[in-house]
Design a protein around this motif. Structure first.
Motif, PDB file in Angstrom:
ATOM      1  N   ASN A  87       5.364  -9.147   6.947  1.00  0.00           N
ATOM      2  CA  ASN A  87       4.600  -8.807   8.154  1.00  0.00           C
ATOM      3  C   ASN A  87       3.216  -8.397   7.664  1.00  0.00           C
ATOM      4  O   ASN A  87       3.028  -7.270   7.194  1.00  0.00           O
ATOM      5  CB  ASN A  87       5.241  -7.644   8.920  1.00  0.00           C
ATOM      6  CG  ASN A  87       6.556  -8.039   9.574  1.00  0.00           C
ATOM      7  OD1 ASN A  87       6.751  -9.196   9.951  1.00  0.00           O
ATOM      8  ND2 ASN A  87       7.460  -7.082   9.710  1.00  0.00           N
ATOM      9  N   PRO A  88       2.224  -9.312   7.716  1.00  0.00           N
ATOM     10  CA  PRO A  88       0.922  -9.026   7.093  1.00  0.00           C
ATOM     11  C   PRO A  88       0.312  -7.726   7.616  1.00  0.00           C
ATOM     12  O   PRO A  88       0.210  -7.532   8.828  1.00  0.00           O
ATOM     13  CB  PRO A  88       0.068 -10.242   7.476  1.00  0.00           C
ATOM     14  CG  PRO A  88       1.058 -11.320   7.794  1.00  0.00           C
ATOM     15  CD  PRO A  88       2.244 -10.605   8.387  1.00  0.00           C
ATOM     16  N   CYS A  89      -0.035  -6.849   6.687  1.00  0.00           N
ATOM     17  CA  CYS A  89      -0.647  -5.564   7.030  1.00  0.00           C
ATOM     18  C   CYS A  89       0.243  -4.729   7.958  1.00  0.00           C
ATOM     19  O   CYS A  89      -0.229  -3.833   8.656  1.00  0.00           O
ATOM     20  CB  CYS A  89      -2.033  -5.767   7.648  1.00  0.00           C
ATOM     21  SG  CYS A  89      -3.096  -6.833   6.645  1.00  0.00           S
ATOM     22  N   GLY A  90       1.542  -5.048   7.962  1.00  0.00           N
ATOM     23  CA  GLY A  90       2.490  -4.281   8.762  1.00  0.00           C
ATOM     24  C   GLY A  90       2.601  -4.719  10.212  1.00  0.00           C
ATOM     25  O   GLY A  90       3.245  -4.046  11.004  1.00  0.00           O
ATOM     26  N   TYR A  91       1.995  -5.880  10.555  1.00  0.00           N
ATOM     27  CA  TYR A  91       2.026  -6.347  11.943  1.00  0.00           C
ATOM     28  C   TYR A  91       2.949  -7.556  12.060  1.00  0.00           C
ATOM     29  O   TYR A  91       2.647  -8.632  11.543  1.00  0.00           O
ATOM     30  CB  TYR A  91       0.613  -6.718  12.430  1.00  0.00           C
ATOM     31  CG  TYR A  91      -0.293  -5.521  12.585  1.00  0.00           C
ATOM     32  CD1 TYR A  91      -0.279  -4.770  13.756  1.00  0.00           C
ATOM     33  CD2 TYR A  91      -1.147  -5.140  11.563  1.00  0.00           C
ATOM     34  CE1 TYR A  91      -1.101  -3.666  13.902  1.00  0.00           C
ATOM     35  CE2 TYR A  91      -1.977  -4.027  11.701  1.00  0.00           C
ATOM     36  CZ  TYR A  91      -1.946  -3.301  12.869  1.00  0.00           C
ATOM     37  OH  TYR A  91      -2.763  -2.203  13.007  1.00  0.00           O
ATOM     38  N   GLU A  92       4.063  -7.354  12.748  1.00  0.00           N
ATOM     39  CA  GLU A  92       5.014  -8.448  12.932  1.00  0.00           C
ATOM     40  C   GLU A  92       4.378  -9.558  13.765  1.00  0.00           C
ATOM     41  O   GLU A  92       3.780  -9.307  14.811  1.00  0.00           O
ATOM     42  CB  GLU A  92       6.268  -7.920  13.642  1.00  0.00           C
ATOM     43  CG  GLU A  92       7.371  -8.946  13.761  1.00  0.00           C
ATOM     44  CD  GLU A  92       8.625  -8.369  14.401  1.00  0.00           C
ATOM     45  OE1 GLU A  92       9.518  -9.166  14.729  1.00  0.00           O
ATOM     46  OE2 GLU A  92       8.697  -7.130  14.574  1.00  0.00           O
ATOM     47  N   ARG A 111      -3.618   1.882  -2.725  1.00  0.00           N
ATOM     48  CA  ARG A 111      -4.610   1.765  -1.643  1.00  0.00           C
ATOM     49  C   ARG A 111      -3.949   2.133  -0.325  1.00  0.00           C
ATOM     50  O   ARG A 111      -2.732   2.272  -0.225  1.00  0.00           O
ATOM     51  CB  ARG A 111      -5.143   0.328  -1.572  1.00  0.00           C
ATOM     52  CG  ARG A 111      -4.069  -0.699  -1.293  1.00  0.00           C
ATOM     53  CD  ARG A 111      -4.610  -2.051  -0.857  1.00  0.00           C
ATOM     54  NE  ARG A 111      -3.548  -3.047  -0.816  1.00  0.00           N
ATOM     55  CZ  ARG A 111      -2.621  -3.136   0.124  1.00  0.00           C
ATOM     56  NH1 ARG A 111      -2.620  -2.284   1.131  1.00  0.00           N
ATOM     57  NH2 ARG A 111      -1.688  -4.066   0.075  1.00  0.00           N
ATOM     58  N   GLY A 112      -4.785   2.253   0.710  1.00  0.00           N
ATOM     59  CA  GLY A 112      -4.248   2.438   2.044  1.00  0.00           C
ATOM     60  C   GLY A 112      -3.676   1.130   2.572  1.00  0.00           C
ATOM     61  O   GLY A 112      -3.852   0.068   1.974  1.00  0.00           O
ATOM     62  N   GLY A 113      -2.975   1.221   3.692  1.00  0.00           N
ATOM     63  CA  GLY A 113      -2.480   0.016   4.343  1.00  0.00           C
ATOM     64  C   GLY A 113      -1.091  -0.403   3.907  1.00  0.00           C
ATOM     65  O   GLY A 113      -0.450   0.252   3.083  1.00  0.00           O
ATOM     66  N   GLN A 114      -0.664  -1.519   4.451  1.00  0.00           N
ATOM     67  CA  GLN A 114       0.683  -2.035   4.229  1.00  0.00           C
ATOM     68  C   GLN A 114       0.636  -3.210   3.241  1.00  0.00           C
ATOM     69  O   GLN A 114      -0.219  -3.263   2.370  1.00  0.00           O
ATOM     70  CB  GLN A 114       1.283  -2.455   5.575  1.00  0.00           C
ATOM     71  CG  GLN A 114       1.395  -1.325   6.583  1.00  0.00           C
ATOM     72  CD  GLN A 114       2.649  -0.487   6.411  1.00  0.00           C
ATOM     73  OE1 GLN A 114       3.641  -0.916   5.831  1.00  0.00           O
ATOM     74  NE2 GLN A 114       2.613   0.746   6.932  1.00  0.00           N
ATOM     75  N   VAL A 115       1.543  -4.147   3.437  1.00  0.00           N
ATOM     76  CA  VAL A 115       1.673  -5.253   2.487  1.00  0.00           C
ATOM     77  C   VAL A 115       0.674  -6.371   2.795  1.00  0.00           C
ATOM     78  O   VAL A 115       0.375  -6.657   3.958  1.00  0.00           O
ATOM     79  CB  VAL A 115       3.119  -5.808   2.495  1.00  0.00           C
ATOM     80  CG1 VAL A 115       3.475  -6.438   3.837  1.00  0.00           C
ATOM     81  CG2 VAL A 115       3.338  -6.788   1.355  1.00  0.00           C
ATOM     82  N   THR A 116       0.135  -6.991   1.744  1.00  0.00           N
ATOM     83  CA  THR A 116      -0.691  -8.180   1.906  1.00  0.00           C
ATOM     84  C   THR A 116      -0.410  -9.138   0.756  1.00  0.00           C
ATOM     85  O   THR A 116       0.314  -8.813  -0.185  1.00  0.00           O
ATOM     86  CB  THR A 116      -2.190  -7.839   1.995  1.00  0.00           C
ATOM     87  OG1 THR A 116      -2.893  -8.989   2.483  1.00  0.00           O
ATOM     88  CG2 THR A 116      -2.766  -7.439   0.641  1.00  0.00           C
ATOM     89  N   GLY A 119       0.803  -1.223   0.000  1.00  0.00           N
ATOM     90  CA  GLY A 119       0.000   0.000   0.000  1.00  0.00           C
ATOM     91  C   GLY A 119       0.831   1.265   0.000  1.00  0.00           C
ATOM     92  O   GLY A 119       2.067   1.240   0.127  1.00  0.00           O
ATOM     93  N   ARG A 120       0.142   2.394  -0.117  1.00  0.00           N
ATOM     94  CA  ARG A 120       0.819   3.699  -0.213  1.00  0.00           C
ATOM     95  C   ARG A 120       1.751   3.974   0.961  1.00  0.00           C
ATOM     96  O   ARG A 120       2.816   4.554   0.801  1.00  0.00           O
ATOM     97  CB  ARG A 120      -0.219   4.821  -0.297  1.00  0.00           C
ATOM     98  CG  ARG A 120      -0.800   5.035  -1.675  1.00  0.00           C
ATOM     99  CD  ARG A 120      -1.806   6.159  -1.647  1.00  0.00           C
ATOM    100  NE  ARG A 120      -2.916   5.876  -0.748  1.00  0.00           N
ATOM    101  CZ  ARG A 120      -3.806   6.770  -0.339  1.00  0.00           C
ATOM    102  NH1 ARG A 120      -3.690   8.030  -0.715  1.00  0.00           N
ATOM    103  NH2 ARG A 120      -4.801   6.436   0.439  1.00  0.00           N
ATOM    104  N   ALA A 121       1.314   3.595   2.159  1.00  0.00           N
ATOM    105  CA  ALA A 121       2.128   3.844   3.354  1.00  0.00           C
ATOM    106  C   ALA A 121       3.060   2.675   3.652  1.00  0.00           C
ATOM    107  O   ALA A 121       3.716   2.639   4.691  1.00  0.00           O
ATOM    108  CB  ALA A 121       1.211   4.090   4.554  1.00  0.00           C
ATOM    109  N   GLY A 122       3.108   1.721   2.733  1.00  0.00           N
ATOM    110  CA  GLY A 122       3.858   0.492   2.963  1.00  0.00           C
ATOM    111  C   GLY A 122       5.343   0.730   3.193  1.00  0.00           C
ATOM    112  O   GLY A 122       5.975   1.523   2.506  1.00  0.00           O
ATOM    113  N   LYS A 123       5.887   0.048   4.169  1.00  0.00           N
ATOM    114  CA  LYS A 123       7.311   0.159   4.501  1.00  0.00           C
ATOM    115  C   LYS A 123       8.039  -1.090   4.011  1.00  0.00           C
ATOM    116  O   LYS A 123       7.587  -2.213   4.245  1.00  0.00           O
ATOM    117  CB  LYS A 123       7.482   0.325   6.013  1.00  0.00           C
ATOM    118  CG  LYS A 123       6.883   1.620   6.538  1.00  0.00           C
ATOM    119  CD  LYS A 123       7.024   1.728   8.046  1.00  0.00           C
ATOM    120  CE  LYS A 123       6.404   3.027   8.558  1.00  0.00           C
ATOM    121  NZ  LYS A 123       6.420   3.106  10.024  1.00  0.00           N
TER     122      LYS A 123
END
Length: 212
Positions: free
Chosen positions: A168-173, A69-74, A48-52
């Motif tokens: 890290n799904p959705c940015g959650y380790e 889209r919003g959110g992190q990696v999926t 996602g746009r804010a993905g690290k």
């Protein structure tokens, strides 16, 4: 009732569908019917746009696509239903939070039909199951442009979950990811039936929210 067109696209590569979503949104006008696109993707990570970058641990042979889209990696892959919501939220009088609520309610209702108890988490969009609702079974991510949404939801039905361990799904380790099949051991799931029921439930929830 606002017109809603449901399309079934089968299994399709991610990038062409991503481009089609953007084109549809750019070209639609105030009279364009809303659409729900039901599909599966071959194996792909989307960031996602804010993905690290640090949340993509070891993608290996699976491509990583940067999206808006919003959110992190999926992760998307066969055995997971995806629905993209091409919805004029302004015309329906819905805010982003209301649309997220619609999506989460539809997934929770669908899972309840299969005997799976699930719930959303206000602090972490998506739908969760298991002890303390710790295991993620469905993800969502949206983009709003010109008062219209695109992107949408993914529900893990009966899929290989190993690729989720590469990020890290959705940015959650350490976030545990599960599927309907894992929640229902020994039960054979009809993939097409699950998809159709999810589509119908989402359409119903969307119309109910519009008319509320």
């Amino acid at each position: 009732m606002t017109e809603l067109v449901c399309k079934r696209l089968g299994e399709v590569e991610y990038l062409p569908v991503f481009e089609a979503m953007k084109t549809f949104t750019d070209e639609r006008d105030g009279n364009t019917p809303d659409e729900l696109w039901l599909l599966q993707h071959p194996r792909v990570f989307t960031q996602g746009r804010a993905g690290k970058a640090e949340h993509v641990l070891a993608p290996g042979d699976i491509p990583v696509v940067q999206v808006d889209r919003g959110g992190q990696v999926t992760y998307h892959g066969p055995g997971q239903w995806v629905i993209y919501l091409m919805v004029d939220v302004k015309r329906r009088g819905l805010g982003v939070r209301a649309l997220v609520d619609v999506i989460e309610r539809a997934i929770v209702k669908l899972l309840a039909e299969y005997g799976i108890e699930a719930a959303p988490k206000p602090e972490a969009p998506g739908v969760y199951v298991g002890e303390g609702k710790a295991d993620k079974i469905a993800s969502l991510g949206l983009r709003i442009r010109k008062g219209c949404s695109y992107h949408g939801l993914s529900l893990n039905v009966d899929m290989d979950l190993e690729p989720f361990s590469r990020v890290n799904p959705c940015g959650y380790e350490g976030l545990q990811v599960t599927s309907m099949a894992r929640c229902l051991p020994g039960q054979v799931l009809d993939m097409d039936e699950v998809g159709e029921r999810l589509l119908a439930t989402l359409a119903s929830e969307l119309d109910a929210a519009t008319n509320a």
